[in-house]
Structures are given as C-alpha cells and as structure tokens.
Design a protein around this motif. Sequence first.
Motif, PDB file in Angstrom:
ATOM      1  N   ARG A   4       7.884  16.510  -1.682  1.00  0.00           N
ATOM      2  CA  ARG A   4       7.457  16.504  -3.089  1.00  0.00           C
ATOM      3  C   ARG A   4       6.640  17.759  -3.404  1.00  0.00           C
ATOM      4  O   ARG A   4       6.783  18.350  -4.480  1.00  0.00           O
ATOM      5  N   LEU A   5       5.779  18.142  -2.467  1.00  0.00           N
ATOM      6  CA  LEU A   5       4.981  19.354  -2.670  1.00  0.00           C
ATOM      7  C   LEU A   5       5.870  20.591  -2.719  1.00  0.00           C
ATOM      8  O   LEU A   5       5.695  21.463  -3.580  1.00  0.00           O
ATOM      9  N   ALA A   6       6.809  20.678  -1.797  1.00  0.00           N
ATOM     10  CA  ALA A   6       7.705  21.834  -1.748  1.00  0.00           C
ATOM     11  C   ALA A   6       8.545  21.921  -3.014  1.00  0.00           C
ATOM     12  O   ALA A   6       8.764  23.023  -3.545  1.00  0.00           O
ATOM     13  N   ASP A   7       9.005  20.771  -3.498  1.00  0.00           N
ATOM     14  CA  ASP A   7       9.808  20.759  -4.722  1.00  0.00           C
ATOM     15  C   ASP A   7       9.022  21.279  -5.919  1.00  0.00           C
ATOM     16  O   ASP A   7       9.599  21.792  -6.887  1.00  0.00           O
ATOM     17  N   ASN A   8       7.684  21.127  -5.850  1.00  0.00           N
ATOM     18  CA  ASN A   8       6.820  21.595  -6.942  1.00  0.00           C
ATOM     19  C   ASN A   8       6.119  22.910  -6.609  1.00  0.00           C
ATOM     20  O   ASN A   8       5.227  23.343  -7.350  1.00  0.00           O
ATOM     21  N   GLN A   9       6.517  23.505  -5.481  1.00  0.00           N
ATOM     22  CA  GLN A   9       5.969  24.789  -5.034  1.00  0.00           C
ATOM     23  C   GLN A   9       4.440  24.738  -4.908  1.00  0.00           C
ATOM     24  O   GLN A   9       3.718  25.629  -5.363  1.00  0.00           O
ATOM     25  N   ILE A  50       0.835  -1.202   0.000  1.00  0.00           N
ATOM     26  CA  ILE A  50       0.000   0.000   0.000  1.00  0.00           C
ATOM     27  C   ILE A  50       0.870   1.251   0.000  1.00  0.00           C
ATOM     28  O   ILE A  50       0.471   2.303  -0.511  1.00  0.00           O
ATOM     29  N   ILE A  51       2.075   1.150   0.562  1.00  0.00           N
ATOM     30  CA  ILE A  51       3.006   2.279   0.543  1.00  0.00           C
ATOM     31  C   ILE A  51       3.404   2.586  -0.896  1.00  0.00           C
ATOM     32  O   ILE A  51       3.447   3.749  -1.323  1.00  0.00           O
ATOM     33  N   GLU A  52       3.667   1.536  -1.682  1.00  0.00           N
ATOM     34  CA  GLU A  52       4.070   1.715  -3.078  1.00  0.00           C
ATOM     35  C   GLU A  52       2.913   2.238  -3.924  1.00  0.00           C
ATOM     36  O   GLU A  52       3.093   3.131  -4.758  1.00  0.00           O
ATOM     37  N   VAL A  53       1.714   1.660  -3.708  1.00  0.00           N
ATOM     38  CA  VAL A  53       0.537   2.132  -4.441  1.00  0.00           C
ATOM     39  C   VAL A  53       0.279   3.594  -4.106  1.00  0.00           C
ATOM     40  O   VAL A  53       0.024   4.426  -4.985  1.00  0.00           O
ATOM     41  N   GLY A  54       0.346   3.924  -2.818  1.00  0.00           N
ATOM     42  CA  GLY A  54       0.127   5.296  -2.381  1.00  0.00           C
ATOM     43  C   GLY A  54       1.125   6.262  -2.967  1.00  0.00           C
ATOM     44  O   GLY A  54       0.776   7.381  -3.373  1.00  0.00           O
ATOM     45  N   SER A  55       2.385   5.853  -3.020  1.00  0.00           N
ATOM     46  CA  SER A  55       3.421   6.708  -3.575  1.00  0.00           C
ATOM     47  C   SER A  55       3.140   7.034  -5.032  1.00  0.00           C
ATOM     48  O   SER A  55       3.314   8.177  -5.483  1.00  0.00           O
ATOM     49  N   LEU A  56       2.668   6.024  -5.767  1.00  0.00           N
ATOM     50  CA  LEU A  56       2.339   6.220  -7.174  1.00  0.00           C
ATOM     51  C   LEU A  56       1.208   7.237  -7.318  1.00  0.00           C
ATOM     52  O   LEU A  56       1.270   8.162  -8.147  1.00  0.00           O
ATOM     53  N   VAL A  57       0.178   7.096  -6.494  1.00  0.00           N
ATOM     54  CA  VAL A  57      -0.972   7.999  -6.566  1.00  0.00           C
ATOM     55  C   VAL A  57      -0.568   9.423  -6.176  1.00  0.00           C
ATOM     56  O   VAL A  57      -0.949  10.397  -6.850  1.00  0.00           O
ATOM     57  N   PHE A  58       0.203   9.569  -5.110  1.00  0.00           N
ATOM     58  CA  PHE A  58       0.615  10.896  -4.664  1.00  0.00           C
ATOM     59  C   PHE A  58       1.488  11.581  -5.712  1.00  0.00           C
ATOM     60  O   PHE A  58       1.342  12.786  -5.968  1.00  0.00           O
ATOM     61  N   ASN A  59       2.398  10.841  -6.318  1.00  0.00           N
ATOM     62  CA  ASN A  59       3.254  11.432  -7.356  1.00  0.00           C
ATOM     63  C   ASN A  59       2.418  11.972  -8.515  1.00  0.00           C
ATOM     64  O   ASN A  59       2.663  13.073  -9.020  1.00  0.00           O
ATOM     65  N   ARG A  60       1.429  11.195  -8.929  1.00  0.00           N
ATOM     66  CA  ARG A  60       0.600  11.622 -10.051  1.00  0.00           C
ATOM     67  C   ARG A  60      -0.290  12.804  -9.670  1.00  0.00           C
ATOM     68  O   ARG A  60      -0.507  13.715 -10.480  1.00  0.00           O
ATOM     69  N   LYS A  73       1.233  24.247  -2.166  1.00  0.00           N
ATOM     70  CA  LYS A  73       0.864  24.314  -0.757  1.00  0.00           C
ATOM     71  C   LYS A  73       0.256  22.983  -0.303  1.00  0.00           C
ATOM     72  O   LYS A  73      -0.531  22.370  -1.014  1.00  0.00           O
ATOM     73  N   ALA A  74       0.620  22.581   0.916  1.00  0.00           N
ATOM     74  CA  ALA A  74       0.137  21.301   1.443  1.00  0.00           C
ATOM     75  C   ALA A  74      -1.380  21.255   1.547  1.00  0.00           C
ATOM     76  O   ALA A  74      -1.995  20.186   1.396  1.00  0.00           O
ATOM     77  N   GLU A  75      -2.019  22.382   1.760  1.00  0.00           N
ATOM     78  CA  GLU A  75      -3.473  22.409   1.938  1.00  0.00           C
ATOM     79  C   GLU A  75      -4.222  22.019   0.670  1.00  0.00           C
ATOM     80  O   GLU A  75      -5.417  21.715   0.708  1.00  0.00           O
ATOM     81  N   ARG A  76      -3.531  22.003  -0.469  1.00  0.00           N
ATOM     82  CA  ARG A  76      -4.183  21.604  -1.720  1.00  0.00           C
ATOM     83  C   ARG A  76      -4.273  20.081  -1.851  1.00  0.00           C
ATOM     84  O   ARG A  76      -4.934  19.578  -2.761  1.00  0.00           O
ATOM     85  N   LEU A  77      -3.612  19.375  -0.971  1.00  0.00           N
ATOM     86  CA  LEU A  77      -3.660  17.919  -0.966  1.00  0.00           C
ATOM     87  C   LEU A  77      -4.377  17.490   0.311  1.00  0.00           C
ATOM     88  O   LEU A  77      -3.827  17.585   1.410  1.00  0.00           O
TER      89      LEU A  77
END
Length: 385
Positions: free
Chosen positions: A243-248, A198-208, A250-254
């Motif tokens: 990942r969010l910071a690298d893409n500028q 689930i960590i790997e699946v989650g990582s894929l979803v968060f990246n996308r 805001k965390a509140e958008r996720l």
Amino acid sequence: MAFHLKYFKPGQFVFHGGDRSDRAFIIEKGEVDILAIDTDEVIHTLNAGELFGEMGVLDKSVRSTAARAKTQVTLLEIKPGQITDRLSETDPIIQALIGVLLKRLRALLPKNGDQSSDDLLTHVASVIEQSGLSKFRLESELRTAVNAEKVQTVFQPIVDLSTNQVAGFEALSRWLHPKLGVISPFEFISLAEETDMIIEVGSLVFNRAIDLLSQLPESIFININVSAKQLNSPEFLPAISKRLADNQIKAERLKLEITETMMVDINQAAQWIDRCNQAGFRVCADDFGTGYSGLQQLLDLSFDVLKIDQVFIQSVLTQEATKTLVETMVSLAKKLGMQLVAEGVEHEPQHTLLKQLSVDYGQGYYYGKAMTKSDILAQAGQLFG
C-alpha cells in the motif's frame, strides 16, 4: 498439598441422586457408570481421565444423577472452589456459554426439589444478561461498524520539541455507538484483539493513515499501534508495504507501536522488530515503564523510538524520584540511538522540563487534541510551518 484420593469397589455408589453436590471427581483408574435416578438405567460410562459430578458443583444443586463404580475405581476429589473460583474469574462469554449449557442440561433431567437460588447458576444467568451476551452483541455491532467504516480514525499531534512544530501524529480509533455513545478505545480494541477482527480494524486504520500521509509533507510521520495477531500474520507487513509503495510513501514514515505488555516474550518481540526493520518500518516501544521488564528491554530489543508513558510525565515535576527515572530513560535511550516521545504532556512546565532533558518529541493535550483528517489538511500551513 496432598491429593484426596477415594477408592470404590465394583457396584459401590460414589453418590446417589438427591445427594448434596459437595465435590466433583476425576477418574484416576477404572470405570464409572452414570445412572438415571428414577430407573437406574446407565446413561453413560466414564473412563480414566474423565471428570464427573461437576454440574451440581457449578450451580450448587443436588445430584440429578447417580454415579456407581463399574470396576475397581480410584477417584481424585475436586473441591468446589477449584471449579467455581476459576469460572468466576474467566471471560464473561465463557461464563455465559457454561450457563446456557447448564440450563439446557437441567431441562433434560428430572427435577429434584427446590434448588438454592443463591448459586452459581443464578450468578451466571445474570452474567448472560449483563456481560456475556451483551459482549457477543457488542462484538457483532463492532464488526458491522468496521465493515461500514463507522469506526472513526483521528490523529493526535506529535510535536518536535526543538522546533515546536508538528512532526507527526498517532492514529487513534474512535467508535460512536448509535445507542451507547462513545465506546472506550480500550474496550473495543480489546474486544477486537480477542478475535481476528483486529486485523480488519487495523486495515481500516492503516488505509486511512496511508491516505493522509500521501497528502502531507514527506517529513511527517504517523504512528500506529499494532497487535500480536497482526505481527504474527505473514500477510500483514507485505500488505502494508505494498500500500505504501502504491502511494510512493517511504516505509519509515509509518512507525509501528508495540506496547510493553506484548514484550513478555523477549524472543518473540525481537523477531517482530527484526521483521519490521527488514521491511523498512521503524518500531516504537509504547507505554514504556508500565509493564514487566523495564529498562532491561532497552538492552534486549532494538527499538527506534521509546515512548515514555504518561504516568511518569504526570509526576515528573512533583516527584524527584520520577524525574530521576525519566532522566535515566533519556540518557540510556540516547546512548542506544533511540528517539524519545513523552506522552501525556498537559502543561507548559512539563514541556519546558522535557525540552531541557533533550526529549525529542512531545504528545498530549498541551500540543493539541486528536484531529480528523479534514482538520489536519485544512490547517496544514499552520501545523507544518
């Protein structure tokens, strides 16, 4: 309920080879020798706290060994149902493993005539074919699909009811199996949650999701379901924040969605929410009202968003009690400073009523089915005004 204790003197047999396997035993006191029935050779000596006689109970075969008290012995009887009922209710993979072990052990022991074909071993063998090993196989195929990024991520619109414009999306996973076709998200996500996959699946979803957010207006958010294993991982939130910071972004958008079934332990859920809030994430209570604690959770946990489960929306127009319950949820959530999302909206009358009740957002087929990233970007002008 009384315990069934049996007492044996040194040298007295508990059972002989060929006897009916009508119970198992736990040694309360003393020692028991397990004997080969053809030579009376001691195969093993068991001590207090150990279980024996269970193998015949599991597959309803006659005794393939003998058991004899080595010392003064006190035994606790275990009835067959205490074992077989639990085995039949356990995970198919566990059943499969037990079935394999039983077959291998029986192959090493002398044959004792015909075994009943109507036994648990036969049942477990069918489980191996139908559920156990197939589940192993599906898990391996899922891991391959995740590593090859063959698990698709789609995004279902969440609409602002005051403007009728798309305000955000919920990220959903889809798996098109090459042979089995579309696999239910409930099935493969549940399978992934049983392991660290689930960590790997989650990582894929968060990246996308983060990649999509970087190409959308700053007002747009994406909701993602998270599991207990993700939230318990000390690396999870820092990795997402980076990942969010690298893409500028805001965390509140996720926004992180926690299902009500994860909230049985209120203290644990409160810790998760606090850590998410400290990292800047907003937290949604998903599937609200279908689990264990109901409205009490609104008082105990500091959610930012409450998602009203679709089971309530489906009957909100036809059942006065459901409408009253939804009105209560809305009133209480508003007083606690929470935003509301109604899930499963399929018809205009539902939309109209929810808007009248001051629900903030709607999600469901009425507003649109899940979309791919390319579809969202192609229709951005129409979706976001």
